[in-house]
Scaffold this motif. Structure first.
Motif, PDB file in Angstrom:
ATOM      1  N   LEU A 124       6.888   3.100   2.359  1.00  0.00           N
ATOM      2  CA  LEU A 124       6.752   2.068   1.405  1.00  0.00           C
ATOM      3  C   LEU A 124       5.698   1.215   1.363  1.00  0.00           C
ATOM      4  N   ILE A 125       5.290   0.648   2.642  1.00  0.00           N
ATOM      5  CA  ILE A 125       4.076  -0.128   2.696  1.00  0.00           C
ATOM      6  C   ILE A 125       2.780   0.682   2.480  1.00  0.00           C
ATOM      7  N   HIS A 126       2.856   1.703   3.017  1.00  0.00           N
ATOM      8  CA  HIS A 126       1.564   2.612   2.347  1.00  0.00           C
ATOM      9  C   HIS A 126       1.304   2.812   0.850  1.00  0.00           C
ATOM     10  N   ILE A 127       2.465   3.103   0.247  1.00  0.00           N
ATOM     11  CA  ILE A 127       2.343   3.023  -1.314  1.00  0.00           C
ATOM     12  C   ILE A 127       2.065   1.711  -1.845  1.00  0.00           C
ATOM     13  N   MET A 128       2.622   0.838  -1.498  1.00  0.00           N
ATOM     14  CA  MET A 128       2.232  -0.557  -1.786  1.00  0.00           C
ATOM     15  C   MET A 128       1.025  -1.002  -1.800  1.00  0.00           C
ATOM     16  N   ILE A 129       0.557  -0.550  -0.499  1.00  0.00           N
ATOM     17  CA  ILE A 129      -1.281  -0.958  -0.388  1.00  0.00           C
ATOM     18  C   ILE A 129      -1.928  -0.094  -1.159  1.00  0.00           C
ATOM     19  N   LYS A 130      -1.564   1.075  -1.553  1.00  0.00           N
ATOM     20  CA  LYS A 130      -2.252   1.944  -2.453  1.00  0.00           C
ATOM     21  C   LYS A 130      -2.355   1.235  -3.724  1.00  0.00           C
ATOM     22  N   VAL A 131      -1.173   0.636  -4.198  1.00  0.00           N
ATOM     23  CA  VAL A 131      -0.831   0.320  -5.789  1.00  0.00           C
ATOM     24  C   VAL A 131      -1.576  -1.271  -5.618  1.00  0.00           C
ATOM     25  N   GLU A 132      -1.321  -2.176  -4.767  1.00  0.00           N
ATOM     26  CA  GLU A 132      -1.686  -3.305  -4.744  1.00  0.00           C
ATOM     27  C   GLU A 132      -3.288  -3.482  -4.738  1.00  0.00           C
ATOM     28  N   SER A 133      -3.825  -2.796  -3.780  1.00  0.00           N
ATOM     29  CA  SER A 133      -5.357  -3.060  -3.384  1.00  0.00           C
ATOM     30  C   SER A 133      -6.168  -2.060  -3.393  1.00  0.00           C
ATOM     31  N   LYS A 134      -5.523  -0.462  -3.666  1.00  0.00           N
ATOM     32  CA  LYS A 134      -6.138   0.718  -3.532  1.00  0.00           C
ATOM     33  C   LYS A 134      -6.945   0.897  -1.864  1.00  0.00           C
ATOM     34  N   GLY A 135      -6.138   0.065  -1.182  1.00  0.00           N
ATOM     35  CA  GLY A 135      -6.678   0.082   0.352  1.00  0.00           C
ATOM     36  C   GLY A 135      -8.094  -0.741   0.661  1.00  0.00           C
ATOM     37  N   ARG A 136      -8.273  -1.591  -0.226  1.00  0.00           N
ATOM     38  CA  ARG A 136      -9.372  -2.609   0.034  1.00  0.00           C
ATOM     39  C   ARG A 136      -8.922  -3.765   0.691  1.00  0.00           C
ATOM     40  N   GLN A 137      -9.548  -3.916   1.812  1.00  0.00           N
ATOM     41  CA  GLN A 137      -9.069  -4.954   2.611  1.00  0.00           C
ATOM     42  C   GLN A 137      -9.629  -6.296   2.108  1.00  0.00           C
ATOM     43  N   PHE A 138     -10.742  -6.424   1.505  1.00  0.00           N
ATOM     44  CA  PHE A 138     -11.443  -7.732   0.950  1.00  0.00           C
ATOM     45  C   PHE A 138     -10.976  -7.825  -0.365  1.00  0.00           C
ATOM     46  N   ALA A 139      -9.771  -7.318  -1.221  1.00  0.00           N
ATOM     47  CA  ALA A 139      -9.619  -7.512  -2.634  1.00  0.00           C
ATOM     48  C   ALA A 139      -9.045  -8.745  -2.744  1.00  0.00           C
ATOM     49  N   VAL A 140      -9.549  -9.331  -4.062  1.00  0.00           N
ATOM     50  CA  VAL A 140      -8.983 -10.764  -4.397  1.00  0.00           C
ATOM     51  C   VAL A 140      -8.589 -10.211  -5.846  1.00  0.00           C
ATOM     52  N   SER A 141      -7.252 -10.581  -6.423  1.00  0.00           N
ATOM     53  CA  SER A 141      -6.820 -10.301  -7.726  1.00  0.00           C
ATOM     54  C   SER A 141      -7.293 -11.244  -8.766  1.00  0.00           C
ATOM     55  N   ARG A 142      -6.833 -10.957  -9.789  1.00  0.00           N
ATOM     56  CA  ARG A 142      -7.470 -12.049 -10.828  1.00  0.00           C
ATOM     57  C   ARG A 142      -6.389 -13.285 -10.889  1.00  0.00           C
ATOM     58  N   THR A 143      -5.373 -13.137 -10.136  1.00  0.00           N
ATOM     59  CA  THR A 143      -4.554 -14.293 -10.020  1.00  0.00           C
ATOM     60  C   THR A 143      -4.590 -15.025  -8.373  1.00  0.00           C
ATOM     61  N   GLY A 144      -5.577 -14.237  -7.813  1.00  0.00           N
ATOM     62  CA  GLY A 144      -5.634 -14.961  -6.444  1.00  0.00           C
ATOM     63  C   GLY A 144      -4.944 -14.215  -5.333  1.00  0.00           C
ATOM     64  N   ALA A 145      -4.388 -13.078  -5.694  1.00  0.00           N
ATOM     65  CA  ALA A 145      -3.507 -12.505  -4.262  1.00  0.00           C
ATOM     66  C   ALA A 145      -4.720 -11.949  -3.359  1.00  0.00           C
ATOM     67  N   MET A 146      -4.400 -11.834  -2.326  1.00  0.00           N
ATOM     68  CA  MET A 146      -5.606 -11.552  -1.253  1.00  0.00           C
ATOM     69  C   MET A 146      -5.251 -10.257  -0.541  1.00  0.00           C
ATOM     70  N   GLY A 147      -6.219  -9.533  -0.076  1.00  0.00           N
ATOM     71  CA  GLY A 147      -6.182  -8.519   0.960  1.00  0.00           C
ATOM     72  C   GLY A 147      -5.427  -7.076   0.803  1.00  0.00           C
ATOM     73  N   LEU A 148      -5.165  -6.323   1.731  1.00  0.00           N
ATOM     74  CA  LEU A 148      -4.642  -5.014   1.565  1.00  0.00           C
ATOM     75  C   LEU A 148      -3.139  -5.302   0.655  1.00  0.00           C
ATOM     76  N   MET A 149      -2.455  -6.289   1.052  1.00  0.00           N
ATOM     77  CA  MET A 149      -0.827  -6.217   0.583  1.00  0.00           C
ATOM     78  C   MET A 149      -1.082  -7.378  -0.909  1.00  0.00           C
ATOM     79  N   GLN A 150      -2.108  -7.805  -0.985  1.00  0.00           N
ATOM     80  CA  GLN A 150      -2.250  -8.685  -2.101  1.00  0.00           C
ATOM     81  C   GLN A 150      -1.077 -10.044  -2.074  1.00  0.00           C
ATOM     82  N   VAL A 151      -1.349 -10.566  -0.888  1.00  0.00           N
ATOM     83  CA  VAL A 151      -0.308 -11.836  -0.706  1.00  0.00           C
ATOM     84  C   VAL A 151      -1.034 -13.065  -1.306  1.00  0.00           C
TER      85      VAL A 151
END
Length: 189
Positions: free
Chosen positions: A87-114
């Motif tokens: 489940l976590i692997h799938i979430m990481i794929k969906v949330e950040s496409k596996g990008r460790q330094f991702a920042v979403s338009r809402t400000g969510a951070m990292g692999l799991m977009q927290v």
């Protein structure tokens, strides 16, 4: 004189918004991030932590964790909090496409977009270190699974916030429904 001061303040703020949006776009790769001023506080916090991580930890080369390290972090966190690693692997794929330094338009951070507030409520680490981000994301998801006793509802709470999951129903947000559908289709395969 006062008019000039106001113009300087306005131009500085507009410049700040443009730079913040551009940095968020570069970090996330999302075109929606370019002109979205609605999450300024979260994105400012997220970009501050990203800059801090880049300058103090990773270096300008954006040194990322290796795939086998991420796998080990996922397994350790899942064992610690009792969550299925698949489940976590799938979430990481969906949330950040596996990008460790991702920042979403809402400000969510990292692999799991927290989100920043969620991350710092449950962790004292670095949101852009894979180990800390995964640990916080899995911990938060495990809390939602225990609270709602249902994976789709837990995913809805993870995506839209637990206050939006009322009466045991997924909130009527298109993004949240799509998020759950995408994860559950792959998870049930």
């Amino acid at each position: 004189m006062l008019n000039r001061t106001y113009k300087t303040i306005i131009y500085t703020f507009i410049g700040y918004l443009l730079v913040l949006n551009m940095l968020t776009f570069l970090a996330s790769g999302s075109p929606k991030a370019l002109l979205n001023p609605f999450y300024i506080k979260n994105r400012t916090i997220s970009m501050y932590h990203l800059a801090k991580h880049v300058f103090l930890v990773a270096g300008l080369g954006f040194n990322t964790s290796e795939t086998h390290e991420v796998e080990a972090f996922i397994n350790a966190a899942c064992e610690k909090y009792g969550v299925d690693p698949k489940l976590i692997h799938i979430m990481i794929k969906v949330e950040s496409k596996g990008r460790q330094f991702a920042v979403s338009r809402t400000g969510a951070m990292g692999l799991m977009q927290v989100m920043p507030s969620t991350f710092f409520d449950i962790s004292h680490g670095d949101p852009f270190l894979a180990e800390d981000n995964i640990d916080a994301g899995v911990k938060y998801l495990s809390r939602q699974i225990k609270k709602f006793e249902d994976i789709p509802l837990a995913l809805a709470a993870y995506n839209a916030g637990p206050n939006n999951v009322k009466d045991g129903k997924v909130p009527d947000f298109g993004e949240t429904k799509h998020y759950i559908k995408k994860i559950m289709e792959e998870y049930e395969r």
